[in-house]
Structures are given as C-alpha cells and as structure tokens.
Design a protein around this motif. Structure first.
Motif, PDB file in Angstrom:
ATOM      1  N   HIS A  84      -9.849  10.361 -46.129  1.00 18.09           N
ATOM      2  CA  HIS A  84      -9.243  11.690 -46.069  1.00 18.09           C
ATOM      3  C   HIS A  84      -9.969  12.641 -45.115  1.00 18.09           C
ATOM      4  CE1 HIS A  84      -6.639  10.742 -49.501  1.00 18.09           C
ATOM      5  NE2 HIS A  84      -7.710  10.157 -50.027  1.00 18.09           N
ATOM      6  N   VAL A  85     -10.854  12.128 -44.293  1.00 24.52           N
ATOM      7  CA  VAL A  85     -11.584  12.969 -43.340  1.00 24.52           C
ATOM      8  C   VAL A  85     -11.341  12.476 -41.925  1.00 24.52           C
ATOM      9  CG1 VAL A  85     -13.370  13.608 -45.011  1.00 24.52           C
ATOM     10  CG2 VAL A  85     -13.683  11.572 -43.592  1.00 24.52           C
ATOM     11  N   ASP A  86     -11.724  13.322 -40.949  1.00 26.32           N
ATOM     12  CA  ASP A  86     -11.473  12.939 -39.559  1.00 26.32           C
ATOM     13  C   ASP A  86     -12.469  11.873 -39.101  1.00 26.32           C
ATOM     14  OD1 ASP A  86     -13.907  14.239 -38.974  1.00 26.32           O
ATOM     15  OD2 ASP A  86     -12.896  16.123 -38.519  1.00 26.32           O
ATOM     16  N   GLN A  87     -12.212  11.330 -37.903  1.00 22.72           N
ATOM     17  CA  GLN A  87     -13.006  10.222 -37.384  1.00 22.72           C
ATOM     18  C   GLN A  87     -14.481  10.609 -37.207  1.00 22.72           C
ATOM     19  OE1 GLN A  87     -11.962   6.972 -36.824  1.00 22.72           O
ATOM     20  NE2 GLN A  87     -14.169   6.640 -36.577  1.00 22.72           N
ATOM     21  N   ASP A 142     -17.653   8.718 -38.839  1.00 30.44           N
ATOM     22  CA  ASP A 142     -18.746   8.171 -38.026  1.00 30.44           C
ATOM     23  C   ASP A 142     -20.100   8.720 -38.487  1.00 30.44           C
ATOM     24  OD1 ASP A 142     -16.863   6.798 -36.595  1.00 30.44           O
ATOM     25  OD2 ASP A 142     -16.845   8.196 -34.888  1.00 30.44           O
ATOM     26  N   LEU A 143     -20.148   9.990 -38.800  1.00 29.68           N
ATOM     27  CA  LEU A 143     -21.403  10.582 -39.271  1.00 29.68           C
ATOM     28  C   LEU A 143     -21.814  10.016 -40.620  1.00 29.68           C
ATOM     29  CD1 LEU A 143     -20.854  14.319 -38.260  1.00 29.68           C
ATOM     30  CD2 LEU A 143     -22.544  12.751 -37.295  1.00 29.68           C
ATOM     31  N   THR A 144     -20.820   9.741 -41.489  1.00 32.04           N
ATOM     32  CA  THR A 144     -21.117   9.124 -42.783  1.00 32.04           C
ATOM     33  C   THR A 144     -21.687   7.727 -42.593  1.00 32.04           C
ATOM     34  OG1 THR A 144     -19.303  10.381 -43.777  1.00 32.04           O
ATOM     35  CG2 THR A 144     -20.129   8.502 -45.020  1.00 32.04           C
ATOM     36  N   ASP A 145     -21.072   6.974 -41.699  1.00 36.38           N
ATOM     37  CA  ASP A 145     -21.570   5.611 -41.427  1.00 36.38           C
ATOM     38  C   ASP A 145     -22.979   5.651 -40.855  1.00 36.38           C
ATOM     39  OD1 ASP A 145     -19.219   4.474 -42.338  1.00 36.38           O
ATOM     40  OD2 ASP A 145     -18.300   4.390 -40.349  1.00 36.38           O
TER      41      ASP A 145
END
Length: 199
Positions: free
Chosen positions: A185-188, A192-195
């Motif tokens: 439910h969030v943008d790309q 990417d920052l979560t990963d």
C-alpha cells in the motif's frame, strides 16, 4: 498601552496592559506597598527587592522561546514541550523569587510530574532539562545568580528501575508479516527504503 497603578501620589507602570507580566508586577507592587516597603516608581523595585519571581523568569524565557524555536516561520514542537514542562513549576513555585529556587524545589516539581502518572521517566527527564534551560537563560541574561543553575544541575536524572515514574517497554521490530502487508500500500520509494532497512 501601559498598565499602571497609582498610589503614594505617583504612577507605577507595570508593562503592557492586559499582559501576564503586568498582572504579576501589580501583585508584587501592591504587596510591597501593603507591607510598608518603599517602592521606587522609576525602577519599580522595593528596597528589599528579591529579583524576578519564577513566574517572571518563565514569562521572559517563553518570549525568547517563541522567537528562538521556530522553523519556516512556525513555532516548533519544542516550544510546546517547554510550555508543558514549566506548568507544574509555575503551579508550585510561580511566586517564589527565582534566585531562591534550588535543587529540593526542582525535585518537588519532578515529583509532581511523577505523581501525575501521565509522563514517562524519559519525558520527565527531558522536562527537567527544559526547566534548567529556563534558568540557564536567566543566568545568561543576569536575571538569576549563576549559583542557582549550578544547584539545579546537581539534580541527577531519574534512572530506569530506580524510580516510581512509569517506563514504556522497549520498542521491538515490526513482524515481517506486517511489513509485507504494508508494502502493498505504499509507493516504490518507500518499499525500497523498507527493503534497505531490512538489509
């Protein structure tokens, strides 16, 4: 635009009409006059003047903080934290001369925060630091003797497990399953920052 009181055949100016400062000053002058202390209408100080009260010191610091703690023209959250921190201080010691406020009084203010039951230990420590900052401002501007600040800095912070102040449990990582649901439910960029954080 000045508030004033007339007694002894003279006008005594109190500051801006309707301001908190003028009301505090009015009370001081009337109490001095009623006790027979001669008041100089120029300096507005009695012969046994004790310097600014805690209330007056806080008022001066709040004016400073309202200008200093700003970002993009708006007051920051720190300003509101300062207002919250000084509330129990004013409740207990507002009329006390600032130069007589010492470590025992600061500990009494801290105990009032603990007894309220809504502030955690770390926030109370930060609030006590903000009160010290108020007195540091007073020393810097020669409103309070330096010895007052030295005394307040001697008060040790509340330590974990050694106080009745509440402590929040330590933060724990978010479960992987929850992260996986959020990532849908969030943008790309956020994905990417979560990963990257996970790596």
């Amino acid at each position: 635009g000045q508030a004033r009181v007339w007694f002894g055949g003279k006008d005594h100016y109190l500051g801006e009409y309707g301001s908190e400062e003028s009301r505090v000053r009015y009370g001081q002058l009337i109490s001095q006059h009623a006790s027979g202390v001669a008041v100089d209408p120029v300096t507005q100080q009695g012969s046994n003047d004790c310097g600014p009260s805690v209330h007056e010191l806080v008022a001066a610091f709040r004016t400073h903080a309202n200008i200093y703690y700003r970002k993009a023209g708006k007051v920051t959250a720190e300003y509101h934290c300062i207002i919250s921190a000084v509330r129990p201080l004013l409740d207990l010691y507002g009329s006390t001369p600032a130069k007589l406020f010492g470590p025992a009084a600061l500990k009494a203010v801290r105990q009032r925060m603990i007894d309220g039951g809504t502030m955690c230990r770390t926030f109370i420590n930060k609030s006590i630091g903000r009160i010290r900052r108020c007195f540091r401002y007073g020393v810097e501007n020669e409103l309070v003797p330096p010895a007052v600040l030295i005394g307040l800095e001697a008060v040790a912070p509340l330590l974990a497990g050694r106080t009745e102040a509440i402590d929040h449990p330590p933060r724990s990582p978010v479960p992987q399953e929850t992260l996986a649901l959020v990532k849908d439910h969030v943008d790309q960029e956020t994905r990417d920052l979560t990963d990257l954080a996970l790596l």
